[in-house]
Design a protein around this motif. Structure first.
Motif, PDB file in Angstrom:
ATOM      1  N   PRO A 114      34.655  35.418  30.576  1.00 35.61           N
ATOM      2  CA  PRO A 114      33.737  34.440  29.997  1.00 35.61           C
ATOM      3  C   PRO A 114      32.318  34.539  30.573  1.00 35.61           C
ATOM      4  N   PHE A 115      32.187  35.245  31.703  1.00 35.45           N
ATOM      5  CA  PHE A 115      30.877  35.449  32.331  1.00 35.45           C
ATOM      6  C   PHE A 115      30.942  36.711  33.175  1.00 35.45           C
ATOM      7  N   SER A 116      29.778  37.223  33.549  1.00 33.70           N
ATOM      8  CA  SER A 116      29.724  38.416  34.400  1.00 33.70           C
ATOM      9  C   SER A 116      30.058  38.030  35.835  1.00 33.70           C
ATOM     10  N   GLY A 117      30.767  38.897  36.531  1.00 30.63           N
ATOM     11  CA  GLY A 117      31.132  38.620  37.909  1.00 30.63           C
ATOM     12  C   GLY A 117      32.011  39.704  38.490  1.00 30.63           C
ATOM     13  N   ILE A 118      32.741  39.325  39.544  1.00 30.17           N
ATOM     14  CA  ILE A 118      33.627  40.243  40.250  1.00 30.17           C
ATOM     15  C   ILE A 118      35.039  39.666  40.195  1.00 30.17           C
TER      16      ILE A 118
ATOM     17  N   LYS B 182      41.265  44.388  41.323  1.00 31.96           N
ATOM     18  CA  LYS B 182      40.641  43.461  42.256  1.00 31.96           C
ATOM     19  C   LYS B 182      39.378  44.094  42.833  1.00 31.96           C
ATOM     20  N   GLY B 183      38.274  43.324  42.849  1.00 33.81           N
ATOM     21  CA  GLY B 183      37.009  43.800  43.375  1.00 33.81           C
ATOM     22  C   GLY B 183      36.121  44.476  42.346  1.00 33.81           C
ATOM     23  N   GLU B 184      36.644  44.681  41.153  1.00 24.84           N
ATOM     24  CA  GLU B 184      35.873  45.352  40.098  1.00 24.84           C
ATOM     25  C   GLU B 184      34.824  44.411  39.509  1.00 24.84           C
ATOM     26  N   LYS B 185      33.638  44.963  39.226  1.00 29.61           N
ATOM     27  CA  LYS B 185      32.586  44.194  38.563  1.00 29.61           C
ATOM     28  C   LYS B 185      32.851  44.204  37.065  1.00 29.61           C
ATOM     29  N   VAL B 186      32.730  43.027  36.434  1.00 28.06           N
ATOM     30  CA  VAL B 186      32.915  42.918  34.991  1.00 28.06           C
ATOM     31  C   VAL B 186      31.706  42.224  34.372  1.00 28.06           C
ATOM     32  N   GLN B 187      31.448  42.544  33.133  1.00 22.82           N
ATOM     33  CA  GLN B 187      30.382  41.906  32.367  1.00 22.82           C
ATOM     34  C   GLN B 187      30.999  40.898  31.403  1.00 22.82           C
ATOM     35  N   LYS B 188      30.214  39.926  30.977  1.00 22.91           N
ATOM     36  CA  LYS B 188      30.685  38.944  30.006  1.00 22.91           C
ATOM     37  C   LYS B 188      31.224  39.679  28.783  1.00 22.91           C
TER      38      LYS B 188
ATOM     39  N   ASP C 185      49.064  29.403  32.540  1.00 22.96           N
ATOM     40  CA  ASP C 185      49.323  30.238  33.718  1.00 22.96           C
ATOM     41  C   ASP C 185      48.050  30.963  34.130  1.00 22.96           C
ATOM     42  N   LEU C 186      47.795  31.015  35.431  1.00 28.77           N
ATOM     43  CA  LEU C 186      46.607  31.685  35.952  1.00 28.77           C
ATOM     44  C   LEU C 186      46.801  33.194  35.862  1.00 28.77           C
ATOM     45  N   LEU C 187      45.881  33.866  35.160  1.00 27.48           N
ATOM     46  CA  LEU C 187      45.951  35.321  35.008  1.00 27.48           C
ATOM     47  C   LEU C 187      45.041  36.024  35.989  1.00 27.48           C
ATOM     48  N   VAL C 188      43.755  35.651  35.972  1.00 25.89           N
ATOM     49  CA  VAL C 188      42.737  36.318  36.777  1.00 25.89           C
ATOM     50  C   VAL C 188      41.760  35.275  37.324  1.00 25.89           C
ATOM     51  N   GLU C 189      41.282  35.520  38.534  1.00 25.46           N
ATOM     52  CA  GLU C 189      40.203  34.697  39.113  1.00 25.46           C
ATOM     53  C   GLU C 189      38.953  35.563  39.221  1.00 25.46           C
ATOM     54  N   LEU C 190      37.843  35.015  38.764  1.00 25.66           N
ATOM     55  CA  LEU C 190      36.559  35.696  38.864  1.00 25.66           C
ATOM     56  C   LEU C 190      35.646  34.938  39.826  1.00 25.66           C
TER      57      LEU C 190
END
Length: 116
Positions: A89-93, A64-70, A109-114
């Protein structure tokens, strides 16, 4: 006929349609379920990353809180001895993580929210 109540609050309803026996699993609102239902991903919300097939979560690869790239790997799942990586699917946090290693998952099922 109506089947016995299941632990997940469902029943099987048996009937005949055009001479063919059929069965449908329905949610019985009168049954108190002991099974916790997982939150489903909203298909209209691009920030919701949902499961595409039933299986098991092998590993959550982000925090949680980690920055990710597409294209970054978020979750590793397994279904029928086949491993699948869920990618961003897109860059975000990473706003929230809704699964842990070992969790059983169903499609949607919901896995992750960006968040962008």
């Amino acid at each position: 006929s109506i089947g016995q109540p299941q632990a997940d609050g469902t029943r099987v309803v048996y009937f005949e349609l055009n001479g063919q026996p059929r069965e449908v699993v329905i949610k019985d609102e009168n049954i108190k379920s002991t099974v916790v239902m997982k939150q489903k991903a909203d298909p209209k919300n691009e920030a919701h990353i949902g499961a595409t097939m039933p299986g098991t979560v092998l590993k959550v690869l982000v925090e949680k809180g980690e920055k990710v790239q597409k294209g970054d790997h978020l979750v590793l799942t397994e279904a029928m001895k086949m491993e699948t990586t869920v990618q961003a699917p897109f860059s975000g946090i990473v706003k929230d993580i809704h699964v842990r290693a070992g969790d059983a998952i169903q499609p949607g099922d919901l896995l992750v929210e960006l968040e962008r």
